[in-house]
Design a protein around this motif. Structure first.
Motif, PDB file in Angstrom:
ATOM      1  N   SER A 247       0.946  -1.478   0.086  1.00 39.87           N
ATOM      2  CA  SER A 247       0.178   0.075   0.052  1.00 39.87           C
ATOM      3  C   SER A 247       0.869   1.167   0.084  1.00 39.87           C
ATOM      4  O   SER A 247       0.327   2.349  -0.209  1.00 39.87           O
ATOM      5  N   VAL A 248       2.192   1.063   0.343  1.00 36.53           N
ATOM      6  CA  VAL A 248       2.889   2.446   0.488  1.00 36.53           C
ATOM      7  C   VAL A 248       4.380   1.873  -0.312  1.00 36.53           C
ATOM      8  O   VAL A 248       5.045   0.929   0.041  1.00 36.53           O
ATOM      9  N   LEU A 249       4.693   2.522  -1.346  1.00 36.26           N
ATOM     10  CA  LEU A 249       6.081   2.303  -2.088  1.00 36.26           C
ATOM     11  C   LEU A 249       6.692   3.574  -2.317  1.00 36.26           C
ATOM     12  O   LEU A 249       5.978   4.757  -2.709  1.00 36.26           O
ATOM     13  N   ASN A 250       7.960   3.556  -2.163  1.00 35.07           N
ATOM     14  CA  ASN A 250       8.787   4.915  -2.272  1.00 35.07           C
ATOM     15  C   ASN A 250      10.243   4.366  -2.969  1.00 35.07           C
ATOM     16  O   ASN A 250      10.755   3.977  -2.157  1.00 35.07           O
ATOM     17  N   LEU A 251      10.479   4.581  -4.034  1.00 33.61           N
ATOM     18  CA  LEU A 251      11.722   4.306  -4.820  1.00 33.61           C
ATOM     19  C   LEU A 251      12.342   5.502  -5.175  1.00 33.61           C
ATOM     20  O   LEU A 251      13.254   5.247  -6.180  1.00 33.61           O
ATOM     21  N   SER A 252      11.876   6.764  -4.664  1.00 31.29           N
ATOM     22  CA  SER A 252      12.259   8.049  -5.247  1.00 31.29           C
ATOM     23  C   SER A 252      13.857   8.441  -4.758  1.00 31.29           C
ATOM     24  O   SER A 252      14.380   7.771  -4.012  1.00 31.29           O
ATOM     25  N   PHE A 253      14.419   9.090  -5.618  1.00 30.13           N
ATOM     26  CA  PHE A 253      15.731   9.438  -5.689  1.00 30.13           C
ATOM     27  C   PHE A 253      16.724   8.493  -5.551  1.00 30.13           C
ATOM     28  O   PHE A 253      17.332   8.228  -4.541  1.00 30.13           O
TER      29      PHE A 253
END
Length: 380
Positions: A247-253
């Motif tokens: 439900s939460v994904l963060n692959l930024s930077f």
């Protein structure tokens, strides 16, 4: 401080100074909670006497030192929170061998730990591995029985980007938070064995290499944060295909490249989950994948022969066999079957006469003329 004291909860106060090195040999502590104070110094070595410790929460203080390997005998430890302190150095130890098989909540965020993630530590996290028998059983909470009554501990964890206070700690809830440190090197494939993991946060470190495809095996994962690292290569399709509860994904930077696998759960995430990767393209980003994959040079004659030689040779052989077989069907009966030979010549002559009547007449005329010449020569 004796074997009768099982819970020491002094959270959210203004305690300062150091933690006294006064834990006795017969320490009976099961819960030590000192979160959100102003404590400093190092963890006392006598804490190793508390071998029955279930919860150690000293987060949000000014405690310093290296990773507390001296707690290797606390095999019943389930919750380890060292968040927001001044710990430093690697979390590897040459003589450490699976010390904490029951650990389900590990929070080492916002310290100064360095080095690679040791595989031996990951292998010891048995409680984070596949535990289907517990998932299907009746839900249980972490609790301490004191004089016939039960004490259920509360703990604050960072989950899905928010600080959440768990009033009751489910024994099946697992989280691993190593964010905001200086861990580096590749993320080991071994991490894919922690199949019972619900939350994984490795953000704000210096991890390099590709995202391991084994993360796609973490089918219970709800939160995955790998942002602000130096990860490269493409996003594995296994992540989009296997993380069905995410439900939460963060692959930024990072330094990720290629097209985003916009399938299943990955199709529900916004642009913010992938921003800061200049070479990523496709939905939900605005940059389209217009680049063409580099095409290979056409193969040489030898390469073609090596790759397709067997197929071409069989094609030639099949044609030759077909030609020989067809001739055999026609010629064989003519040679060995007299009745067929008479019928064949009779009907072939009739067919040729109907198709080429003039040719047939010319042939007959030439034969008669040749016969007359032979007779004239004979009489002369």
């Amino acid at each position: 401080m004796n074997d009768k004291l099982q819970v020491l909860d002094l959270r959210r106060n203004k305690l300062n100074g150091t933690i006294p090195d006064a834990f006795p040999d017969n320490c009976g502590l099961k819960i030590l909670a000192l979160n959100k104070n102003q404590l400093e110094g190092g963890l006392p070595k006598s804490l190793a006497n508390c071998s029955r410790l279930n919860v150690l929460d000293i987060g949000n203080n000014h405690v310093e030192g290296t990773f507390p390997f001296f707690l290797k005998n606390t095999s019943m430890l389930r919750v380890l929170v060292l968040r927001s302190n001044k710990f430093y150095g690697p979390i590897t130890h040459p003589k450490l061998n699976a010390p904490w098989p029951m650990l389900q909540i590990v929070d080492l965020a916002s310290n100064n730990f360095i080095g690679n993630l040791p595989i031996i530590i990951l292998s010891s996290l048995m409680a984070m591995m596949d535990r289907e028998h517990e998932v299907h059983s009746e839900l249980a909470y972490l609790q301490i029985t004191i004089n016939g009554s039960t004490y259920e501990d509360t703990i604050t964890v960072t989950n899905k980007g928010l600080e959440v206070e768990l009033v009751k700690i489910l024994t099946i809830f697992t989280t691993l938070d190593l964010s905001c440190n200086n861990f580096g090197g590749p993320i080991p494939e071994k991490i894919g064995e922690l199949k019972a993991l619900h939350s994984l946060n490795l953000s704000h470190n210096a991890f390099t290499g590709k995202i391991p495809s084994s993360l796609g095996k973490l089918s219970n994962l709800e939160t995955l944060d790998l942002s602000c690292n130096e990860l490269s290569s493409k996003i594995p399709v296994q992540l989009a295909d296997g993380l069905i509860f995410l439900s939460v994904l963060n692959l930024s930077f990072n330094q990720l490249v290629g097209q985003i696998p916009f399938i299943k759960q990955f199709a529900t995430f916004s642009e913010s989950s992938f921003k800061g990767n200049d070479r990523l393209c496709g939905l939900p980003l605005k940059s389209h994948c217009t680049y063409e994959e580099p095409q290979l040079l056409p193969p040489t004659h030898d390469q073609k022969h090596w790759k397709y030689g067997i197929v071409i040779e069989w094609n030639y052989i099949s044609v030759e066999f077909g030609f020989i077989f067809g001739i055999g069907i026609v010629i064989g009966p003519l040679v060995f079957w007299k009745r067929w030979r008479i019928w064949y010549y009779k009907h072939v002559d009739d067919i040729l006469f109907k198709i080429f009547p003039r040719l047939y007449l010319r042939i007959e005329y030439r034969q008669r003329r040749r016969y007359r010449n032979q007779r004239q020569r004979h009489w002369s």
